[in-house]
Design an enzyme around this catalytic site. Structure first.
Site, PDB file in Angstrom:
ATOM      1  N   VAL A 251      16.292  34.976 -27.147  1.00 47.10           N
ATOM      2  CA  VAL A 251      16.873  35.620 -25.908  1.00 47.10           C
ATOM      3  C   VAL A 251      18.480  36.196 -26.171  1.00 47.10           C
ATOM      4  O   VAL A 251      18.720  37.214 -25.724  1.00 47.10           O
ATOM      5  CB  VAL A 251      17.019  34.986 -24.626  1.00 47.10           C
ATOM      6  CG1 VAL A 251      17.867  33.802 -24.651  1.00 47.10           C
ATOM      7  CG2 VAL A 251      17.493  35.673 -23.201  1.00 47.10           C
TER       8      VAL A 251
ATOM      9  N   ASN B 228      17.871  24.680 -27.836  1.00 46.23           N
ATOM     10  CA  ASN B 228      17.841  26.157 -28.340  1.00 46.23           C
ATOM     11  C   ASN B 228      19.083  26.458 -29.303  1.00 46.23           C
ATOM     12  O   ASN B 228      20.150  26.688 -28.814  1.00 46.23           O
ATOM     13  CB  ASN B 228      17.816  27.109 -27.116  1.00 46.23           C
ATOM     14  CG  ASN B 228      16.757  26.797 -26.349  1.00 46.23           C
ATOM     15  OD1 ASN B 228      16.472  25.801 -25.595  1.00 46.23           O
ATOM     16  ND2 ASN B 228      15.601  27.659 -26.174  1.00 46.23           N
TER      17      ASN B 228
ATOM     18  N   ARG C 106      18.793  26.938 -20.172  1.00 46.64           N
ATOM     19  CA  ARG C 106      18.700  26.248 -21.498  1.00 46.64           C
ATOM     20  C   ARG C 106      20.091  25.567 -21.786  1.00 46.64           C
ATOM     21  O   ARG C 106      21.203  25.889 -21.366  1.00 46.64           O
ATOM     22  CB  ARG C 106      18.571  27.475 -22.472  1.00 46.64           C
ATOM     23  CG  ARG C 106      16.814  28.319 -22.249  1.00 46.64           C
ATOM     24  CD  ARG C 106      16.115  27.100 -22.498  1.00 46.64           C
ATOM     25  NE  ARG C 106      14.443  27.784 -22.391  1.00 46.64           N
ATOM     26  CZ  ARG C 106      14.040  27.481 -21.400  1.00 46.64           C
ATOM     27  NH1 ARG C 106      14.211  27.044 -20.211  1.00 46.64           N
ATOM     28  NH2 ARG C 106      12.358  28.236 -21.390  1.00 46.64           N
TER      29      ARG C 106
ATOM     30  N   LYS D  85       3.607  20.902 -31.561  1.00 38.54           N
ATOM     31  CA  LYS D  85       4.710  20.012 -31.660  1.00 38.54           C
ATOM     32  C   LYS D  85       4.748  18.679 -31.398  1.00 38.54           C
ATOM     33  O   LYS D  85       5.198  17.887 -32.340  1.00 38.54           O
ATOM     34  CB  LYS D  85       6.138  20.657 -31.251  1.00 38.54           C
ATOM     35  CG  LYS D  85       6.193  22.091 -31.743  1.00 38.54           C
ATOM     36  CD  LYS D  85       6.685  22.242 -33.198  1.00 38.54           C
ATOM     37  CE  LYS D  85       7.954  21.578 -33.572  1.00 38.54           C
ATOM     38  NZ  LYS D  85       8.355  21.925 -35.191  1.00 38.54           N
TER      39      LYS D  85
ATOM     40  N   TYR E  25       1.963  25.870 -28.215  1.00 36.32           N
ATOM     41  CA  TYR E  25       3.218  25.701 -29.189  1.00 36.32           C
ATOM     42  C   TYR E  25       3.843  24.304 -29.185  1.00 36.32           C
ATOM     43  O   TYR E  25       3.739  23.426 -29.931  1.00 36.32           O
ATOM     44  CB  TYR E  25       4.156  26.692 -28.979  1.00 36.32           C
ATOM     45  CG  TYR E  25       5.512  26.387 -29.806  1.00 36.32           C
ATOM     46  CD1 TYR E  25       5.556  26.406 -31.328  1.00 36.32           C
ATOM     47  CD2 TYR E  25       6.386  26.072 -29.214  1.00 36.32           C
ATOM     48  CE1 TYR E  25       6.577  26.114 -31.978  1.00 36.32           C
ATOM     49  CE2 TYR E  25       8.004  25.566 -29.973  1.00 36.32           C
ATOM     50  CZ  TYR E  25       7.686  25.736 -31.267  1.00 36.32           C
ATOM     51  OH  TYR E  25       8.922  25.379 -32.149  1.00 36.32           O
TER      52      TYR E  25
END
Length: 238
Positions: free
Chosen positions: A94, A83, A118, A58, A54
């Site tokens: 999450v 995020n 994150r 990108k 992925y």
């Protein structure tokens, strides 16, 4: 497949924008292109590291977008949100995973790795960032981070969410949720100073206090019975 969506899809958009002579193209990237931080906070000069297919697609899409700016003068900006979270988010993420399990009465929250950190960006801040870039000069040909400039681990995030919901929680490891060792992005923390300097945008839900306020709005939406019914807290969503 992911290559066709991310790379060929981006190419189609860029070619159409070039033919139509559009005024500005905002290409949506992702913080995943940085991989595990080599230094923090992560600015736009940080090396790109594809730790998953992925992320690789990108990076390829980002470079395609920038190549159109350099080769043809297509008015492109690469915007790189960290995020994003908030109401209506996919159960693959999450935060909905934690909230829906707690809302279903579970005390033992099934997760993958809890050590990664994150930089969570509330959806209203992400939207405001896109609008600021759309309305700003001096953004063409630039790569710009959108993040809250606050880092938190997944394990600590569980405690914060549980506190917002007035619940107690412990985490348990579900092996099927563990990413391959070299694929896991261990640390993400955004340097958002470029976005602030160029566009005047700044996150309204920044820092620990901002995260709590954003989570409170998110919890409120997810715990509405009509919304919670759309999610399956017992399932692992790929």
């Amino acid at each position: 497949d992911v290559y066709k969506r991310q790379v060929l899809g981006t190419l189609n958009v860029l070619q159409a924008a070039r033919r139509a002579g559009v005024g500005k193209v905002i290409h949506t990237s992702t913080s995943e292109v940085y991989g595990t931080a080599r230094y923090v906070p992560i600015d736009e000069k940080h090396p790109l590291q594809a730790q998953s297919p992925y992320a690789a697609t990108k990076i390829a899409a980002d470079q395609l977008a920038l190549s159109f700016f350099r080769s043809f003068g297509t008015p492109v900006t690469v915007l790189r949100p960290f995020n994003t979270y908030g109401p209506r988010q996919s159960a693959r993420a999450v935060i909905p995973t934690i909230i829906t399990q707690l809302a279903a009465g579970k005390r033992e929250i099934m997760l993958g790795s809890t050590h990664p950190t994150r930089d969570f960006n509330f959806v209203l801040d992400t939207v405001a960032g896109f609008m600021a870039v759309a309305e700003s000069d001096g953004v063409l040909g630039e790569e710009i981070n959108l993040g809250s400039n606050y880092e938190i681990s997944v394990g600590e995030l569980v405690d914060v969410i549980a506190g917002c919901m007035g619940k107690q929680a412990v985490t348990a490891c579900d092996q099927q949720r563990i990413r391959p060792e070299k694929s896991e992005v261990d640390r993400l923390w955004a340097d958002n100073s470029k976005a602030v300097a160029i566009t005047g945008w700044a996150p309204r839900y920044a820092g620990r206090d901002g995260l709590k306020r954003g989570l409170a709005k998110t919890v409120e939406w997810f715990t509405d019975d009509r919304n919670l019914a759309k999610y399956r807290p017992n399932d692992y969503n790929l």
